[in-house]
Scaffold this motif. Structure first.
Motif, PDB file in Angstrom:
ATOM      1  N   GLU A 149      11.225 -55.744 -30.840  1.00 20.91           N
ATOM      2  CA  GLU A 149      11.815 -54.744 -31.724  1.00 20.91           C
ATOM      3  C   GLU A 149      12.034 -55.316 -33.114  1.00 20.91           C
ATOM      4  OE1 GLU A 149      16.081 -52.543 -31.999  1.00 20.91           O
ATOM      5  OE2 GLU A 149      14.762 -51.916 -30.366  1.00 20.91           O
ATOM      6  N   LEU A 150      12.499 -56.552 -33.185  1.00 26.59           N
ATOM      7  CA  LEU A 150      12.720 -57.172 -34.488  1.00 26.59           C
ATOM      8  C   LEU A 150      11.422 -57.236 -35.289  1.00 26.59           C
ATOM      9  CD1 LEU A 150      14.358 -58.753 -36.576  1.00 26.59           C
ATOM     10  CD2 LEU A 150      13.853 -60.827 -35.268  1.00 26.59           C
ATOM     11  N   LEU A 151      10.323 -57.621 -34.649  1.00 25.45           N
ATOM     12  CA  LEU A 151       9.050 -57.682 -35.359  1.00 25.45           C
ATOM     13  C   LEU A 151       8.621 -56.292 -35.837  1.00 25.45           C
ATOM     14  CD1 LEU A 151       7.109 -60.240 -33.127  1.00 25.45           C
ATOM     15  CD2 LEU A 151       8.322 -60.656 -35.284  1.00 25.45           C
ATOM     16  N   GLY A 152       8.974 -55.263 -35.067  1.00 23.68           N
ATOM     17  CA  GLY A 152       8.704 -53.895 -35.514  1.00 23.68           C
ATOM     18  C   GLY A 152       9.503 -53.550 -36.755  1.00 23.68           C
ATOM     19  N   LEU A 153      10.757 -53.979 -36.809  1.00 23.87           N
ATOM     20  CA  LEU A 153      11.585 -53.752 -37.984  1.00 23.87           C
ATOM     21  C   LEU A 153      11.009 -54.462 -39.204  1.00 23.87           C
ATOM     22  CD1 LEU A 153      13.740 -52.715 -35.899  1.00 23.87           C
ATOM     23  CD2 LEU A 153      15.444 -53.836 -37.321  1.00 23.87           C
ATOM     24  N   ILE A 154      10.559 -55.710 -38.988  1.00 22.07           N
ATOM     25  CA  ILE A 154       9.993 -56.478 -40.097  1.00 22.07           C
ATOM     26  C   ILE A 154       8.728 -55.808 -40.610  1.00 22.07           C
ATOM     27  CG2 ILE A 154       8.931 -58.686 -40.715  1.00 22.07           C
ATOM     28  CD1 ILE A 154      10.814 -60.011 -38.671  1.00 22.07           C
ATOM     29  N   GLY A 155       7.859 -55.368 -39.682  1.00 25.15           N
ATOM     30  CA  GLY A 155       6.641 -54.682 -40.092  1.00 25.15           C
ATOM     31  C   GLY A 155       6.922 -53.390 -40.834  1.00 25.15           C
ATOM     32  N   ALA A 156       7.899 -52.629 -40.337  1.00 25.93           N
ATOM     33  CA  ALA A 156       8.261 -51.372 -40.998  1.00 25.93           C
ATOM     34  C   ALA A 156       8.820 -51.636 -42.393  1.00 25.93           C
ATOM     35  CB  ALA A 156       9.279 -50.618 -40.157  1.00 25.93           C
ATOM     36  N   HIS A 177       9.779 -44.932 -43.850  1.00 23.83           N
ATOM     37  CA  HIS A 177      10.931 -45.651 -43.320  1.00 23.83           C
ATOM     38  C   HIS A 177      10.705 -45.960 -41.846  1.00 23.83           C
ATOM     39  CE1 HIS A 177      14.010 -44.114 -46.545  1.00 23.83           C
ATOM     40  NE2 HIS A 177      12.869 -44.518 -47.072  1.00 23.83           N
ATOM     41  N   TYR A 178      11.492 -46.887 -41.327  1.00 23.40           N
ATOM     42  CA  TYR A 178      11.418 -47.224 -39.905  1.00 23.40           C
ATOM     43  C   TYR A 178      11.709 -45.975 -39.067  1.00 23.40           C
ATOM     44  CZ  TYR A 178      12.492 -49.476 -35.436  1.00 23.40           C
ATOM     45  OH  TYR A 178      12.507 -49.843 -34.114  1.00 23.40           O
ATOM     46  N   GLY A 179      10.861 -45.715 -38.083  1.00 26.56           N
ATOM     47  CA  GLY A 179      11.070 -44.567 -37.212  1.00 26.56           C
ATOM     48  C   GLY A 179      10.517 -43.266 -37.744  1.00 26.56           C
ATOM     49  N   VAL A 180       9.885 -43.282 -38.935  1.00 26.12           N
ATOM     50  CA  VAL A 180       9.279 -42.074 -39.512  1.00 26.12           C
ATOM     51  C   VAL A 180       7.769 -42.280 -39.522  1.00 26.12           C
ATOM     52  CG1 VAL A 180       9.181 -40.526 -41.497  1.00 26.12           C
ATOM     53  CG2 VAL A 180      11.321 -41.711 -40.933  1.00 26.12           C
ATOM     54  N   ASP A 229      13.309 -31.051 -41.780  1.00 29.08           N
ATOM     55  CA  ASP A 229      13.212 -31.995 -40.668  1.00 29.08           C
ATOM     56  C   ASP A 229      14.586 -32.050 -40.032  1.00 29.08           C
ATOM     57  OD1 ASP A 229      12.567 -34.426 -38.993  1.00 29.08           O
ATOM     58  OD2 ASP A 229      10.761 -34.362 -40.261  1.00 29.08           O
ATOM     59  N   HIS A 230      14.639 -32.432 -38.741  1.00 35.08           N
ATOM     60  CA  HIS A 230      15.934 -32.550 -38.077  1.00 35.08           C
ATOM     61  C   HIS A 230      16.411 -33.992 -38.003  1.00 35.08           C
ATOM     62  CE1 HIS A 230      13.205 -33.562 -34.768  1.00 35.08           C
ATOM     63  NE2 HIS A 230      14.214 -34.212 -34.248  1.00 35.08           N
ATOM     64  N   ASP A 231      15.532 -34.952 -38.323  1.00 31.23           N
ATOM     65  CA  ASP A 231      15.846 -36.374 -38.209  1.00 31.23           C
ATOM     66  C   ASP A 231      16.432 -36.884 -39.528  1.00 31.23           C
ATOM     67  OD1 ASP A 231      15.977 -39.076 -37.794  1.00 31.23           O
ATOM     68  OD2 ASP A 231      13.853 -39.361 -37.358  1.00 31.23           O
ATOM     69  N   PRO A 232      17.654 -37.418 -39.528  1.00 34.48           N
ATOM     70  CA  PRO A 232      18.250 -37.924 -40.769  1.00 34.48           C
ATOM     71  C   PRO A 232      17.409 -38.993 -41.446  1.00 34.48           C
ATOM     72  CG  PRO A 232      19.925 -37.719 -39.055  1.00 34.48           C
ATOM     73  CD  PRO A 232      18.602 -37.471 -38.398  1.00 34.48           C
ATOM     74  N   ARG A 233      16.738 -39.843 -40.655  1.00 31.38           N
ATOM     75  CA  ARG A 233      15.891 -40.865 -41.266  1.00 31.38           C
ATOM     76  C   ARG A 233      14.724 -40.229 -42.031  1.00 31.38           C
ATOM     77  NH1 ARG A 233      15.467 -45.417 -36.460  1.00 31.38           N
ATOM     78  NH2 ARG A 233      17.424 -46.490 -36.935  1.00 31.38           N
ATOM     79  N   ALA A 234      14.118 -39.204 -41.430  1.00 31.36           N
ATOM     80  CA  ALA A 234      13.008 -38.531 -42.096  1.00 31.36           C
ATOM     81  C   ALA A 234      13.485 -37.839 -43.372  1.00 31.36           C
ATOM     82  CB  ALA A 234      12.368 -37.521 -41.143  1.00 31.36           C
ATOM     83  N   LEU A 235      14.634 -37.214 -43.330  1.00 32.41           N
ATOM     84  CA  LEU A 235      15.157 -36.530 -44.511  1.00 32.41           C
ATOM     85  C   LEU A 235      15.387 -37.514 -45.656  1.00 32.41           C
ATOM     86  CD1 LEU A 235      17.695 -34.246 -42.632  1.00 32.41           C
ATOM     87  CD2 LEU A 235      15.605 -33.469 -43.776  1.00 32.41           C
ATOM     88  N   ALA A 236      15.974 -38.665 -45.347  1.00 32.82           N
ATOM     89  CA  ALA A 236      16.207 -39.681 -46.378  1.00 32.82           C
ATOM     90  C   ALA A 236      14.884 -40.229 -46.901  1.00 32.82           C
ATOM     91  CB  ALA A 236      17.068 -40.804 -45.815  1.00 32.82           C
ATOM     92  N   CYS A 237      13.930 -40.437 -45.994  1.00 34.08           N
ATOM     93  CA  CYS A 237      12.614 -40.945 -46.371  1.00 34.08           C
ATOM     94  C   CYS A 237      11.895 -39.955 -47.286  1.00 34.08           C
ATOM     95  CB  CYS A 237      11.795 -41.212 -45.116  1.00 34.08           C
ATOM     96  SG  CYS A 237      10.108 -41.793 -45.406  1.00 34.08           S
ATOM     97  N   LYS A 277       5.847 -36.281 -22.731  1.00 34.12           N
ATOM     98  CA  LYS A 277       7.202 -36.762 -22.963  1.00 34.12           C
ATOM     99  C   LYS A 277       7.178 -38.111 -23.663  1.00 34.12           C
ATOM    100  CE  LYS A 277      11.511 -37.869 -20.535  1.00 34.12           C
ATOM    101  NZ  LYS A 277      12.172 -37.978 -19.210  1.00 34.12           N
ATOM    102  N   PRO A 278       7.879 -38.258 -24.793  1.00 37.21           N
ATOM    103  CA  PRO A 278       7.946 -39.565 -25.439  1.00 37.21           C
ATOM    104  C   PRO A 278       8.753 -40.544 -24.595  1.00 37.21           C
ATOM    105  CG  PRO A 278       9.367 -37.995 -26.569  1.00 37.21           C
ATOM    106  CD  PRO A 278       8.619 -37.231 -25.529  1.00 37.21           C
ATOM    107  N   SER A 279       8.331 -41.816 -24.598  1.00 32.76           N
ATOM    108  CA  SER A 279       9.037 -42.829 -23.824  1.00 32.76           C
ATOM    109  C   SER A 279      10.103 -43.536 -24.646  1.00 32.76           C
ATOM    110  CB  SER A 279       8.044 -43.861 -23.279  1.00 32.76           C
ATOM    111  OG  SER A 279       7.375 -44.517 -24.335  1.00 32.76           O
ATOM    112  N   SER A 280      10.188 -43.236 -25.941  1.00 38.56           N
ATOM    113  CA  SER A 280      11.211 -43.812 -26.798  1.00 38.56           C
ATOM    114  C   SER A 280      11.417 -42.880 -27.986  1.00 38.56           C
ATOM    115  CB  SER A 280      10.798 -45.204 -27.293  1.00 38.56           C
ATOM    116  OG  SER A 280       9.777 -45.096 -28.275  1.00 38.56           O
ATOM    117  N   PRO A 281      12.545 -42.990 -28.702  1.00 40.15           N
ATOM    118  CA  PRO A 281      12.768 -42.135 -29.876  1.00 40.15           C
ATOM    119  C   PRO A 281      11.676 -42.257 -30.929  1.00 40.15           C
ATOM    120  CG  PRO A 281      14.816 -43.206 -29.230  1.00 40.15           C
ATOM    121  CD  PRO A 281      13.724 -43.834 -28.403  1.00 40.15           C
ATOM    122  N   LEU A 282      11.026 -43.425 -31.006  1.00 45.51           N
ATOM    123  CA  LEU A 282      10.009 -43.640 -32.021  1.00 45.51           C
ATOM    124  C   LEU A 282       8.708 -42.908 -31.718  1.00 45.51           C
ATOM    125  CD1 LEU A 282      10.544 -47.447 -32.681  1.00 45.51           C
ATOM    126  CD2 LEU A 282      11.647 -45.486 -33.754  1.00 45.51           C
TER     127      LEU A 282
END
Length: 379
Positions: A149-156, A177-180, A229-237, A277-282
């Motif tokens: 997960e940390l490497l995913g954060l760094i890549g994002a 942004h991460y998760g968008v 969008d309904h995702d706060p991260r997407a809205l900020a992005c 079905k997604p297996s994670s929020p991402l």
């Protein structure tokens, strides 16, 4: 918040557990360091025992890569002989997802400790404070998370810093942004940039994500765009990207599940393409359980369109090629929503997987077509 516990140096330890994927803390934890062998680490991870790293950070990365190579080894001849017949496309898809989920769970068993302030207390550890703060926010307490997960954060963080060039925007960049969902597959953006606009000055962009389609519409001269969008991260992005691209005065970013209030002459939606079905929020940008967003967009389109307006549905046929949905299912859904097809534009994907014969889903990816469906109320 969840906690993770283990025994070290004869003492019971407990600290906060972080997982953006929503994974629970592992029940069994052992200490690992530079002397830990890859075969042992892989065996423990497969058995459900997590490894909390106490060695050199770069050695942890090498160990993770070694574990991944063991997972990704091609099947032996004996395993191949056990297969009586090749799976169907839909079976191959579900087997592929199961394998990817198991791979993710296994690799997530290599854990990294954090001191307060997002500091990694390991030799040769990188400075990840900015990357972690962007996702987690400020933090003055220790925690543990998976190295994967940390490497995913760094890549994002790196993608967010350098951005993704968008030819339809004159090679201006979108900074995800991460998760968008990142617009690295640009064919759907090009479809929106090239389709003839209906005679209107107002558009809705449903599920805007990074804001890339709203920006394209604004650059094409659309006087007002409402991006939802309904995702706060997407809205900020989206807001950050639209401001950077100097179209924020034309585009209003609104939090909504699907449609904003009112009507528009053009309503654009690029929903997740696979009804699974997604297996994670991402994974919500790729997988849409039961086609909820697709159904919601089509069912609500007529009541939000202005007279003579159009709805643009951008959709890959990958779900059809994988046996998850038929073309007849889609056309019946369009008809039952009181809509008709006014036209369509097709394009072929150019991403590397479409040309990778070793991809388990290669046959479907190689045949994939992405379509912009021009829809209007049935007459």
């Amino acid at each position: 918040m969840d906690e993770i516990s283990w025994r070290e140096d004869g003492r019971d330890q407990r600290v906060r557990w972080r997982s953006e994927s929503g994974a629970p803390p592992p029940r069994r934890v052992t200490i690992a360091d530079d002397e830990t062998r890859a075969d042992d680490a892989y065996r423990l991870a497969c058995e459900g025992t997590a490894l909390l790293w106490r060695g050199d950070f770069q050695n942890a990365r090498q160990l993770l890569n070694a574990m991944a190579r063991r997972i990704d080894r091609p099947p032996t001849m004996a395993r191949r002989r056990k297969r009586k017949e090749e799976p169907s496309q839909v079976q191959a898809f579900h087997l592929y997802r199961q394998a990817r989920a198991q791979r993710a769970r296994t690799l997530a068993m290599l854990l990294i400790p954090f001191d307060p302030g997002h500091v990694i207390p390991l030799r040769r550890a990188p400075d990840v404070q900015d990357a972690c703060t962007q996702v987690y926010g400020p933090d003055d307490r220790p925690y543990v998370t998976s190295l994967r997960e940390l490497l995913g954060l760094i890549g994002a963080h790196e993608w967010r810093e350098k951005g993704v060039p968008i030819p339809a925007l004159g090679n201006d960049r979108i900074h995800p942004h991460y998760g968008v969902f990142s617009p690295v597959r640009g064919e759907y953006v090009d479809l929106v940039a090239e389709a003839p606009l209906p005679p209107t000055t107002k558009a809705f962009d449903i599920g805007t994500g990074t804001g890339v389609l709203a920006a394209v519409l604004a650059r094409r001269g659309m006087g007002r765009v409402v991006a939802t969008d309904h995702d706060p991260r997407a809205l900020a992005c989206a807001q950050e990207n639209l401001t950077r691209l100097d179209v924020a005065k034309q585009v209003e970013v609104v939090q909504a599940d699907l449609f904003p209030e009112g009507r528009a002459g053009l309503i654009v939606c690029n929903p997740p393409w696979l009804p699974a079905k997604p297996s994670s929020p991402l994974e919500h940008a790729v997988y849409d359980p039961g086609g909820r967003m697709l159904h919601g967009f089509l069912n609500g389109l007529t009541e939000h369109l202005e007279p003579d307006g159009e709805g643009w549905l951008i959709l890959s046929d990958l779900a059809e090629l994988l046996g998850l949905r038929t073309r007849d299912d889609l056309l019946k859904l369009i008809e039952s929503s009181g809509l008709e097809v006014a036209g369509r534009r097709d394009t072929k994907p150019t991403h590397p997987r479409a040309a990778d014969p070793d991809d388990p889903l290669h046959a479907a990816r190689a045949a994939e077509t992405t379509t912009l469906w021009r829809l209007r109320p049935a007459r």
